[in-house]
Design a protein around this motif. Structure first.
Motif, PDB file in Angstrom:
ATOM      1  N   VAL A 109       0.880  -1.168   0.000  1.00 54.31           N
ATOM      2  CA  VAL A 109       0.000   0.000   0.000  1.00 54.31           C
ATOM      3  C   VAL A 109       0.919   1.219   0.000  1.00 54.31           C
ATOM      4  CG1 VAL A 109      -1.722   1.290   1.306  1.00 54.31           C
ATOM      5  CG2 VAL A 109      -1.786  -1.217   1.291  1.00 54.31           C
ATOM      6  N   LEU A 110       0.709   2.107  -0.963  1.00 51.25           N
ATOM      7  CA  LEU A 110       1.503   3.334  -1.036  1.00 51.25           C
ATOM      8  C   LEU A 110       0.765   4.450  -0.315  1.00 51.25           C
ATOM      9  CD1 LEU A 110       3.866   5.006  -2.527  1.00 51.25           C
ATOM     10  CD2 LEU A 110       2.061   5.644  -4.107  1.00 51.25           C
ATOM     11  N   LEU A 111       1.483   5.213   0.516  1.00 49.93           N
ATOM     12  CA  LEU A 111       0.912   6.414   1.136  1.00 49.93           C
ATOM     13  C   LEU A 111       1.655   7.619   0.594  1.00 49.93           C
ATOM     14  CD1 LEU A 111       0.674   3.991   3.381  1.00 49.93           C
ATOM     15  CD2 LEU A 111      -0.081   5.833   4.849  1.00 49.93           C
ATOM     16  N   LYS A 112       0.931   8.547  -0.011  1.00 54.45           N
ATOM     17  CA  LYS A 112       1.559   9.784  -0.477  1.00 54.45           C
ATOM     18  C   LYS A 112       1.434  10.815   0.636  1.00 54.45           C
ATOM     19  CE  LYS A 112       1.718  13.145  -4.202  1.00 54.45           C
ATOM     20  NZ  LYS A 112       1.423  13.431  -5.609  1.00 54.45           N
ATOM     21  N   LEU A 113       2.541  11.057   1.344  1.00 56.95           N
ATOM     22  CA  LEU A 113       2.547  11.947   2.504  1.00 56.95           C
ATOM     23  C   LEU A 113       2.714  13.398   2.080  1.00 56.95           C
ATOM     24  CD1 LEU A 113       4.959   9.587   4.340  1.00 56.95           C
ATOM     25  CD2 LEU A 113       2.652  10.002   5.132  1.00 56.95           C
ATOM     26  N   ASP A 114       3.444  13.584   0.976  1.00 57.66           N
ATOM     27  CA  ASP A 114       3.712  14.922   0.440  1.00 57.66           C
ATOM     28  C   ASP A 114       4.172  14.711  -0.996  1.00 57.66           C
ATOM     29  OD1 ASP A 114       4.105  17.642   0.304  1.00 57.66           O
ATOM     30  OD2 ASP A 114       5.176  17.742   2.218  1.00 57.66           O
ATOM     31  N   ASP A 115       4.324  15.810  -1.749  1.00 64.32           N
ATOM     32  CA  ASP A 115       4.733  15.639  -3.149  1.00 64.32           C
ATOM     33  C   ASP A 115       6.071  14.916  -3.269  1.00 64.32           C
ATOM     34  OD1 ASP A 115       2.547  16.667  -4.480  1.00 64.32           O
ATOM     35  OD2 ASP A 115       3.200  18.745  -4.166  1.00 64.32           O
ATOM     36  N   ASN A 116       6.948  15.120  -2.284  1.00 65.03           N
ATOM     37  CA  ASN A 116       8.275  14.499  -2.331  1.00 65.03           C
ATOM     38  C   ASN A 116       8.489  13.500  -1.195  1.00 65.03           C
ATOM     39  OD1 ASN A 116       9.027  15.980  -4.582  1.00 65.03           O
ATOM     40  ND2 ASN A 116       9.646  17.724  -3.313  1.00 65.03           N
ATOM     41  N   ARG A 117       7.407  12.935  -0.692  1.00 70.34           N
ATOM     42  CA  ARG A 117       7.557  12.010   0.440  1.00 70.34           C
ATOM     43  C   ARG A 117       6.488  10.929   0.371  1.00 70.34           C
ATOM     44  NH1 ARG A 117       6.190  12.982   6.430  1.00 70.34           N
ATOM     45  NH2 ARG A 117       7.269  11.264   7.449  1.00 70.34           N
ATOM     46  N   PHE A 118       6.956   9.672   0.307  1.00 69.80           N
ATOM     47  CA  PHE A 118       6.055   8.524   0.163  1.00 69.80           C
ATOM     48  C   PHE A 118       6.460   7.418   1.129  1.00 69.80           C
ATOM     49  CE2 PHE A 118       6.345  10.704  -3.863  1.00 69.80           C
ATOM     50  CZ  PHE A 118       5.074  10.672  -4.392  1.00 69.80           C
ATOM     51  N   TRP A 119       5.477   6.607   1.524  1.00 72.73           N
ATOM     52  CA  TRP A 119       5.760   5.339   2.194  1.00 72.73           C
ATOM     53  C   TRP A 119       5.227   4.208   1.342  1.00 72.73           C
ATOM     54  CZ3 TRP A 119       3.535   6.425   7.788  1.00 72.73           C
ATOM     55  CH2 TRP A 119       4.444   7.247   8.486  1.00 72.73           C
ATOM     56  N   LEU A 120       6.002   3.154   1.273  1.00 70.68           N
ATOM     57  CA  LEU A 120       5.499   1.891   0.746  1.00 70.68           C
ATOM     58  C   LEU A 120       5.292   0.994   1.955  1.00 70.68           C
ATOM     59  CD1 LEU A 120       7.914   1.352  -2.289  1.00 70.68           C
ATOM     60  CD2 LEU A 120       5.438   1.717  -2.433  1.00 70.68           C
ATOM     61  N   SER A 121       4.057   0.612   2.211  1.00 70.85           N
ATOM     62  CA  SER A 121       3.742  -0.270   3.342  1.00 70.85           C
ATOM     63  C   SER A 121       3.763  -1.699   2.801  1.00 70.85           C
ATOM     64  CB  SER A 121       2.355   0.082   3.902  1.00 70.85           C
ATOM     65  OG  SER A 121       2.080  -0.728   5.025  1.00 70.85           O
ATOM     66  N   ILE A 122       4.869  -2.390   3.070  1.00 69.55           N
ATOM     67  CA  ILE A 122       5.208  -3.560   2.254  1.00 69.55           C
ATOM     68  C   ILE A 122       4.730  -4.902   2.813  1.00 69.55           C
ATOM     69  CG2 ILE A 122       7.188  -2.441   1.189  1.00 69.55           C
ATOM     70  CD1 ILE A 122       8.996  -4.050   3.148  1.00 69.55           C
ATOM     71  N   ALA A 123       4.522  -5.830   1.878  1.00 66.49           N
ATOM     72  CA  ALA A 123       4.353  -7.250   2.188  1.00 66.49           C
ATOM     73  C   ALA A 123       5.758  -7.837   2.398  1.00 66.49           C
ATOM     74  CB  ALA A 123       3.605  -7.950   1.058  1.00 66.49           C
ATOM     75  N   ASP A 124       5.847  -9.158   2.481  1.00 63.63           N
ATOM     76  CA  ASP A 124       7.075  -9.798   2.953  1.00 63.63           C
ATOM     77  C   ASP A 124       8.141  -9.988   1.875  1.00 63.63           C
ATOM     78  OD1 ASP A 124       8.834 -11.221   4.592  1.00 63.63           O
ATOM     79  OD2 ASP A 124       7.917 -13.136   4.047  1.00 63.63           O
ATOM     80  N   SER A 125       8.920  -8.940   1.586  1.00 58.93           N
ATOM     81  CA  SER A 125      10.151  -9.059   0.790  1.00 58.93           C
ATOM     82  C   SER A 125      10.939  -7.763   0.935  1.00 58.93           C
ATOM     83  CB  SER A 125       9.857  -9.369  -0.685  1.00 58.93           C
ATOM     84  OG  SER A 125       9.270  -8.264  -1.330  1.00 58.93           O
ATOM     85  N   ASP A 126      12.221  -7.797   0.579  1.00 60.03           N
ATOM     86  CA  ASP A 126      13.158  -6.727   0.965  1.00 60.03           C
ATOM     87  C   ASP A 126      13.125  -5.515   0.027  1.00 60.03           C
ATOM     88  OD1 ASP A 126      14.120  -8.100   3.225  1.00 60.03           O
ATOM     89  OD2 ASP A 126      15.312  -9.388   1.919  1.00 60.03           O
ATOM     90  N   ILE A 127      12.070  -4.731   0.154  1.00 58.82           N
ATOM     91  CA  ILE A 127      11.851  -3.629  -0.782  1.00 58.82           C
ATOM     92  C   ILE A 127      12.696  -2.393  -0.462  1.00 58.82           C
ATOM     93  CG2 ILE A 127      10.064  -2.071  -1.685  1.00 58.82           C
ATOM     94  CD1 ILE A 127      10.107  -5.041  -2.751  1.00 58.82           C
ATOM     95  N   ALA A 128      13.136  -2.219   0.767  1.00 57.31           N
ATOM     96  CA  ALA A 128      14.008  -1.076   1.055  1.00 57.31           C
ATOM     97  C   ALA A 128      15.320  -1.210   0.282  1.00 57.31           C
ATOM     98  CB  ALA A 128      14.268  -0.964   2.560  1.00 57.31           C
ATOM     99  N   LEU A 129      15.884  -2.431   0.280  1.00 59.29           N
ATOM    100  CA  LEU A 129      17.135  -2.658  -0.466  1.00 59.29           C
ATOM    101  C   LEU A 129      16.919  -2.452  -1.957  1.00 59.29           C
ATOM    102  CD1 LEU A 129      18.501  -5.906   1.238  1.00 59.29           C
ATOM    103  CD2 LEU A 129      19.479  -3.594   1.330  1.00 59.29           C
ATOM    104  N   TRP A 130      15.842  -3.031  -2.466  1.00 57.45           N
ATOM    105  CA  TRP A 130      15.510  -2.921  -3.894  1.00 57.45           C
ATOM    106  C   TRP A 130      15.369  -1.443  -4.293  1.00 57.45           C
ATOM    107  CZ3 TRP A 130      14.913  -5.835  -8.250  1.00 57.45           C
ATOM    108  CH2 TRP A 130      13.990  -5.458  -9.226  1.00 57.45           C
ATOM    109  N   THR A 131      14.617  -0.704  -3.480  1.00 63.54           N
ATOM    110  CA  THR A 131      14.317   0.692  -3.803  1.00 63.54           C
ATOM    111  C   THR A 131      15.572   1.561  -3.758  1.00 63.54           C
ATOM    112  OG1 THR A 131      12.090   0.407  -2.944  1.00 63.54           O
ATOM    113  CG2 THR A 131      12.890   2.663  -3.116  1.00 63.54           C
ATOM    114  N   SER A 132      16.387   1.379  -2.725  1.00 62.01           N
ATOM    115  CA  SER A 132      17.589   2.221  -2.655  1.00 62.01           C
ATOM    116  C   SER A 132      18.560   1.836  -3.762  1.00 62.01           C
ATOM    117  CB  SER A 132      18.250   2.151  -1.279  1.00 62.01           C
ATOM    118  OG  SER A 132      18.656   0.845  -0.991  1.00 62.01           O
TER     119      SER A 132
END
Ligand code: THG
Length: 368
Positions: A109-132
């Protein structure tokens, strides 16, 4: 068979850990390298609270991946198959993520907190590593981190009454997946109308883990008069409702599947700019998927809940599908499950369950 799984440095505790232990958690699973309550020892009561009352779930293992910076929006667009162009601040979206071969790797689930700030509320896999990794390799001006955020879900038909008691009448105006930054007696959190059930409810994204026990206690106290009790993401309800479970229905390492196979094809938008997996998914869409996610009914007496990837076979014994999760449903008056079936599979199908041959039938999702 009795054994235990140790709590060590490789799997973290949730900030609600002490509170759930205090409330009698009986089993944990792991998710995003964290412990997550699986049940509290009374499946019938936990299901009943979700269907007819209100339940509270420690879902802190749904970790947030925060993406900030001038290129945050562009990186989100490149990561997901959906067009994020029209997403507004304060709005959540369900956003499939694929790898370059078009396989689903997560369904946050994506949360758009601001135009330049988002959260990805993730299921079970390593998305922080993938994204960075993707952001850095593309030379994007972004910062990716895992913030101190711990969701607590309040689900069920009486969830709104509890949340109104806690926060006030304004919460009634929150749209599905809508969210707002707020606080509870000074405890910072984001309140969203969302959650992994079809019974309605809210998620409290606690923004300071030291308040975990305190927040749990406040929700529990407010819910007392509505019969609140602890639970966990409910497998039976999700089977009945047909919600996707990344991990159970497909997982890159076990049963790789693309969005068209898993029933998220409508969330692939070829009219937007480039995104990861676009070329592969175009080819898959043109050729047509060879299998698709489906419900199954299973003949015979009540079965015990399983998440085992049983092969679904035709009369010649050829595997033409997978029954990935199943349970007995009182609401459906029979055994139900979800899995995959080949597009060209015949109607006469069976599985071997507990050394017994059981006929299975393809059924439309949701069951109810
Ligand atoms: N809440 C939050 N984060 C999460 C989940 C959650 N992260 C992990 C996991 N759950 C992500 N998976 C899903 C799967 C389905 C839904 C939400 C998260 C869902 N689906 C609706 C449906 O299928 O009917 C609506 C989908 C849509 O809008 O198209 O709600 O639960 N914070």
């Amino acid at each position: 068979m009795t054994f235990s799984i140790g709590i060590g440095p490789n799997n973290r505790k949730s900030c609600y850990f002490d509170a759930t232990v205090g409330d009698g958690v009986k089993s944990f699973s792991t998710y995003n390298h964290m412990f997550i309550p699986a049940h509290f020892g009374d499946p019938a009561a936990e299901y009943d609270r979700l269907m007819n009352g209100v339940a509270m779930w420690d879902v802190a293992a749904q970790r947030q991946v925060e993406i900030t910076g001038p290129d945050a929006g562009a990186l989100i667009q490149y990561l997901t198959t959906r067009d994020m162009g029209s997403t507004k601040i304060g709005q959540g979206r369900y956003v499939p993520l694929c790898d370059h071969a078009g396989n689903l790797i997560n369904d946050p689930v994506l949360l758009k907190l601001d135009d330049n700030r988002f959260w990805l509320s993730i299921a079970d896999s390593d998305i922080a590593l993938w994204t960075s990794g993707i952001g850095a390799e593309r030379g994007m001006d972004v910062r990716v981190c895992e913030p101190d955020v711990s969701p607590l879900a309040v689900q069920g038909p009486k969830a709104e009454a509890v949340i109104v008691d806690l926060f006030g009448d304004w919460v009634r105006d929150l749209k599905y997946f809508g969210f707002k930054q707020t606080d509870l007696d000074g405890i910072p959190l984001i309140l969203a109308r969302s959650g992994w059930s079809k019974q309605g409810g809210f998620e409290l994204y606690l923004q300071d883990s030291k308040h975990g026990s305190n927040l749990w206690a406040k929700v529990k106290a407010a819910g007392q008069s509505h019969g609140i009790g602890p639970g966990a993401p409910n497998d039976l309800e999700r089977l009945e409702s047909g919600l996707v479970s990344y991990g159970a229905d497909g997982r890159l390492q076990v049963n790789p599947c693309n969005p068209f196979e898993i029933g998220l094809g409508t969330l692939v938008d070829f009219d937007k700019g480039d995104f990861i997996g676009k070329a592969a998914l175009k080819k898959i869409a043109a050729e047509g998927p060879r299998r698709h996610r489906t419900g199954f009914t299973i003949d015979g007496g009540p079965i015990l809940h399983f998440e085992d990837n049983l092969p679904v076979m035709d009369t010649r014994g050829a595997t033409v599908g997978i029954l990935s999760e199943a349970a007995y449903s009182t609401r459906c008056n029979g055994n139900i499950g979800v899995g995959m079936v080949n597009t060209d599979a015949p109607a006469d199908l069976h599985v071997t369950y507990d050394n017994e041959t059981r006929q299975v039938h393809v059924a439309t999702l949701p069951f109810c």
